[in-house]
Design a protein around this motif. Structure first.
Motif, mmCIF file in Angstrom:
data_model
loop_
_atom_site.group_PDB
_atom_site.id
_atom_site.type_symbol
_atom_site.label_atom_id
_atom_site.label_comp_id
_atom_site.label_asym_id
_atom_site.label_seq_id
_atom_site.Cartn_x
_atom_site.Cartn_y
_atom_site.Cartn_z
ATOM 1 N N GLN A 174 0.827 -1.211 0.000
ATOM 2 C CA GLN A 174 0.000 0.000 0.000
ATOM 3 C C GLN A 174 0.863 1.263 0.000
ATOM 4 O O GLN A 174 0.561 2.224 -0.714
ATOM 5 C CB GLN A 174 -0.927 -0.011 1.213
ATOM 6 N N ARG A 176 2.353 1.655 -3.522
ATOM 7 C CA ARG A 176 1.364 2.110 -4.500
ATOM 8 C C ARG A 176 0.949 3.557 -4.234
ATOM 9 O O ARG A 176 0.703 4.317 -5.180
ATOM 10 C CB ARG A 176 0.153 1.183 -4.475
ATOM 11 N N THR A 236 3.739 5.654 -5.606
ATOM 12 C CA THR A 236 3.667 5.683 -7.071
ATOM 13 C C THR A 236 2.548 6.596 -7.543
ATOM 14 O O THR A 236 2.713 7.386 -8.483
ATOM 15 C CB THR A 236 3.443 4.263 -7.618
#
Length: 326
Positions: free
Chosen positions: A127, A130, A133
């Motif tokens: 998590q 991501r 990102t």
């Protein structure tokens, strides 16, 4: 690796659900479970697929004789454990470990508890990665938007300056030179050309050229010849991002000077009055910078200046006609 170390085995695997296509894909597979790297499991298929489908841990004491084992996995596998990587009710992936048949191992209940703890840590790591990102992508998109807004503002300012020139000047060449210079400045190049169709001969003749494309003043092209000739013939914009390798390049332009080139038509209705073009120079060494190319944004930008060039041509023709009448 750390999960395997604490549970006394080197056989581990980690599969993650691809957030784009939704498929479960192997990320890590070691030891007696390394054959798992060959499979992208479907829901309900093998240990990974079952854990993915149910969202619950699964313990198989004798994998070799388990009827739902993956057929391509090697023999000699005993205890295998798989746990889901859960974010709420969503399964992000599956973490598993295994032992060779007959190998000593800690009780399955203890191994399951340790693996579950590592699964929770893995979810946090996924998590965070991501989120990072997504933040980077959002930042990059914001920068692209800001750059586009700056370019749009600069384009509007340049267009307004050109419109002011149209209202003041009557000589065509200075107007065309300003149009070409301002278009090139916004596109990041000092190399450009502007050819006009001669109303008497019907030929496309070079009128203005700058930078590495100054040679185009010496090359009058025919319909369908080179970038200018093709744009003249088709009435459509054309981008060539590797000009030296383009088989239809104009022979009179020295090789090794122009990397990419763009041309747009000067359209009055369906009639092509000329061609406006820009070129990015060839970069000879890395110190000179990255070789640049043209995209759809440059076509749109150059088309705005092409419309102003058409107005300049039409105004000049109108003034000339009025002077003859007087």
């Amino acid at each position: 690796a750390r999960a395997g170390e604490l549970t006394g085995t080197s056989a581990v695997h980690l599969d993650l659900v691809d957030p784009v296509d939704g498929e479960m894909k192997p990320q890590v597979a070691r030891g007696v479970l390394e054959d798992g790297a060959k499979y992208s499991n479907q829901p309900g298929e093998g240990m990974t697929g079952i854990v993915w489908q149910t969202g619950h841990p699964l313990v198989v004491e004798d994998y070799d004789n388990w009827p739902k084992r993956m057929p391509g996995m090697r023999s000699g596998i005993g205890l295998v454990i798989g746990v889901p990587l859960l974010a709420g009710e969503q399964v992000l992936g599956v973490l598993g470990l295994g032992y060779a048949f007959g190998a000593a191992h800690m009780p399955a209940v203890e191994a399951l508890e340790l693996l579950s703890q590592f699964a929770r840590l893995a979810v946090i790591a996924i998590q965070n990665a991501r989120l990072f990102t997504a933040q980077q992508q959002e930042l990059a998109e914001r920068k692209r938007t800001e750059a586009a807004l700056v370019l749009q503002y600069q384009a509007m300012a340049a267009l307004q300056e050109t419109l002011l020139d149209l209202s003041v000047h009557r000589e065509l060449d200075p107007l065309l030179e300003n149009i070409l210079a301002r278009a090139g400045e916004l596109a990041g190049t000092s190399s450009g050309f502007l050819d006009l169709v001669d109303p008497v001969s019907g030929q496309l003749k070079p009128r203005v050229a700058t930078g590495e494309l100054r040679e185009s003043l010496e090359n009058m092209v025919q319909t369908g010849e080179g970038v200018a000739g093709i744009v003249w013939q088709t009435g459509r914009a054309l981008v060539i991002n590797d000009y030296d390798k383009w088989p239809q390049r104009v022979a009179g332009i020295t090789r090794g000077k122009i990397k990419s080139i763009i041309g747009v038509p000067l359209l009055a209705g369906e009639q092509v009055l000329g061609v406006l073009g820009l070129g990015h120079p060839m970069r000879i060494s890395p110190e000179n910078g990255i070789e640049r190319t043209f995209g759809d944004d440059t076509i749109e930008l150059l088309s705005h200046f092409a419309r102003l060039a058409v107005i300049a041509i039409q105004n000049t023709d109108l003034f000339a006609a009025l002077e003859q009448q007087l």
